[in-house]
Design a protein around this motif. Sequence first.
Motif, PDB file in Angstrom:
ATOM      1  N   GLU A   1       0.854  -1.203   0.017  1.00  0.00           N
ATOM      2  CA  GLU A   1      -0.077   0.242   0.006  1.00  0.00           C
ATOM      3  C   GLU A   1       0.869   1.201   0.018  1.00  0.00           C
ATOM      4  O   GLU A   1       0.539   2.176  -0.766  1.00  0.00           O
ATOM      5  N   GLU A   2       2.032   1.131   0.798  1.00  0.00           N
ATOM      6  CA  GLU A   2       2.678   2.426   0.762  1.00  0.00           C
ATOM      7  C   GLU A   2       3.550   2.543  -0.198  1.00  0.00           C
ATOM      8  O   GLU A   2       3.615   4.038  -1.095  1.00  0.00           O
ATOM      9  N   GLU A   3       3.883   1.415  -1.035  1.00  0.00           N
ATOM     10  CA  GLU A   3       4.541   1.664  -2.494  1.00  0.00           C
ATOM     11  C   GLU A   3       3.647   2.416  -3.386  1.00  0.00           C
ATOM     12  O   GLU A   3       3.883   3.169  -4.288  1.00  0.00           O
TER      13      GLU A   3
ATOM     14  N   GLN B   1       1.809   6.881  -6.569  1.00  0.00           N
ATOM     15  CA  GLN B   1       0.857   7.661  -7.007  1.00  0.00           C
ATOM     16  C   GLN B   1       1.523   9.049  -6.647  1.00  0.00           C
ATOM     17  O   GLN B   1       1.091  10.167  -7.692  1.00  0.00           O
ATOM     18  N   ALA B   2       1.756   9.391  -5.752  1.00  0.00           N
ATOM     19  CA  ALA B   2       2.538  10.592  -5.446  1.00  0.00           C
ATOM     20  C   ALA B   2       3.538  11.239  -6.303  1.00  0.00           C
ATOM     21  O   ALA B   2       3.541  12.466  -6.966  1.00  0.00           O
TER      22      ALA B   2
ATOM     23  N   ARG C   1       1.768  11.979  -9.753  1.00  0.00           N
ATOM     24  CA  ARG C   1       0.833  13.206  -9.660  1.00  0.00           C
ATOM     25  C   ARG C   1       2.062  14.483  -9.700  1.00  0.00           C
ATOM     26  O   ARG C   1       1.558  15.577 -10.234  1.00  0.00           O
TER      27      ARG C   1
ATOM     28  N   GLY D   1       1.146   4.095  -2.861  1.00  0.00           N
ATOM     29  CA  GLY D   1       0.923   5.478  -2.401  1.00  0.00           C
ATOM     30  C   GLY D   1       2.028   6.430  -2.926  1.00  0.00           C
ATOM     31  O   GLY D   1       1.843   7.557  -3.525  1.00  0.00           O
ATOM     32  N   ARG D   2       3.387   5.868  -2.945  1.00  0.00           N
ATOM     33  CA  ARG D   2       4.325   6.386  -3.275  1.00  0.00           C
ATOM     34  C   ARG D   2       4.224   6.832  -4.835  1.00  0.00           C
ATOM     35  O   ARG D   2       4.714   7.795  -5.262  1.00  0.00           O
TER      36      ARG D   2
END
Length: 439
Positions: free
Chosen positions: A256-258, A263-264, A267, A260-261
């Motif tokens: 999940e963390e990966e 995605q950031a 962006r 999220g990273r």
Amino acid sequence: WKATASVAAVLTAWVLFSLLDSLVFQRPWNLARGPMMPKLARDVLRVGVLAGTVLVAATAILDQPLPAVLVSSTVLSAVVGLALQDVLKNVFAGMALELEKPFDRGEWLLLDGQPAQVLETSWRSVKLRTLEGLDVYEPNATFSGARLTNLGSGARPMALTFRVGVSYEAPPARVKEALLRAARAAPGGLESPAPQAIVESYGDSAILYRLRVWTRQVGELGRFQDAVNSRVWYELKRQGLTIPFPIRTVMLRHVEEEAGRDQAAFRERATALLADLPLFRDLAPDASRQLAAAARHQHYDHGEVLVREGERGDSLFVIDQGRVVITKSGAMVGTGTIDLASLGPGGFFGEMSLLTGEPRSATVTADGPVEVLVLPREALAPLLAADPGMAEQLSAAVIERQAEVRARLDRRERQRTVEEIQAESSLLERIRSFFKLPG
Ligand code: CMP
């Protein structure tokens, strides 16, 4: 009376043989070895005696000529032989086993790699009992056609081999001593022949030793194996000798963390890309980030169609990497397709349908691998409402592109030859048919 006498002769032979069988043949030869004659030999002898009696009765009492009896019995044997091919194969294999005697009752054989004890042999099969208590009837023919491993009954010793890996740090002499001590202490192991330990090879993570231990516990090999292996562990442990095992490095990923990273990062990249476009240059940083958050990143292979002329569409595409070609079908001017433009990184398309709601005005195809940002109408609508400048820029682009398309189409129209137009309108034909001129 002759028929009665023949039957009586055969029955007498049967009874006499049965008496002989039970009084002599089945008597124990010696107590350990069971009956004097095995069941298979007795059965074959019985059939032979009866066949002989029938033959004698047929020739001597019924006065049948011997050749006729022999011929009819030969024909009969051939028919029976063919019909009972498999059974006879087993009978003959059984006789060969009786003669050779590769195993005795009570001995253990390896059956498909598993020990099984011989209980009984018969004219068709050998009855064995497995360690799980299952009775297996193995056809005699199997034994005559395959390799047979006889473990014996425990009367003679047999050896089991164990392979143990011990640390490279430990001197082999110490390890061998410890292994032999463990083998001697294992219940069921024999002093003589003495156990042997040798260095077999140098493995990846350990020196490999081979330990050979003798036993008479043929029926309990599993238990003996367990005893030796367990003793080896305890002895090595006491001596401070380690049995190494391969070490595995485990990498833990926090999915999940990966995600999220990732995605950031995307962006951030999208924000930078949009900020570089003249179209969105005047956007406030917040609005720009909002737009980037709504964008989807898509990959297309060479030749894939991103936008198809005539279809409905409500998204704007911004090229991140690669090139696209924009073509328009020339149906309205009776020609093939017309190349309108080729766009590269930072170029945008799809704004016409997005703004006007009309079907896509052209087809956009990937020219090589392409990565694009796709901005949906819902993400753009609030920005357009808030920033009239953007709407102006977009409409300017639309007008410019529409003008360009019209100019291209006009140019194409003018390029068409007189013949093309004539062929299309069939003007010449119509003039000819009107004046009835020859073709
Ligand atoms: P849309 O009509 O939504 O889909 C096809 C797109 O091709 C269109 O929007 C424009 O973005 C683009 N397009 C059409 N004509 C041209 C042109 N002459 N030059 C560049 N882009 C064009």
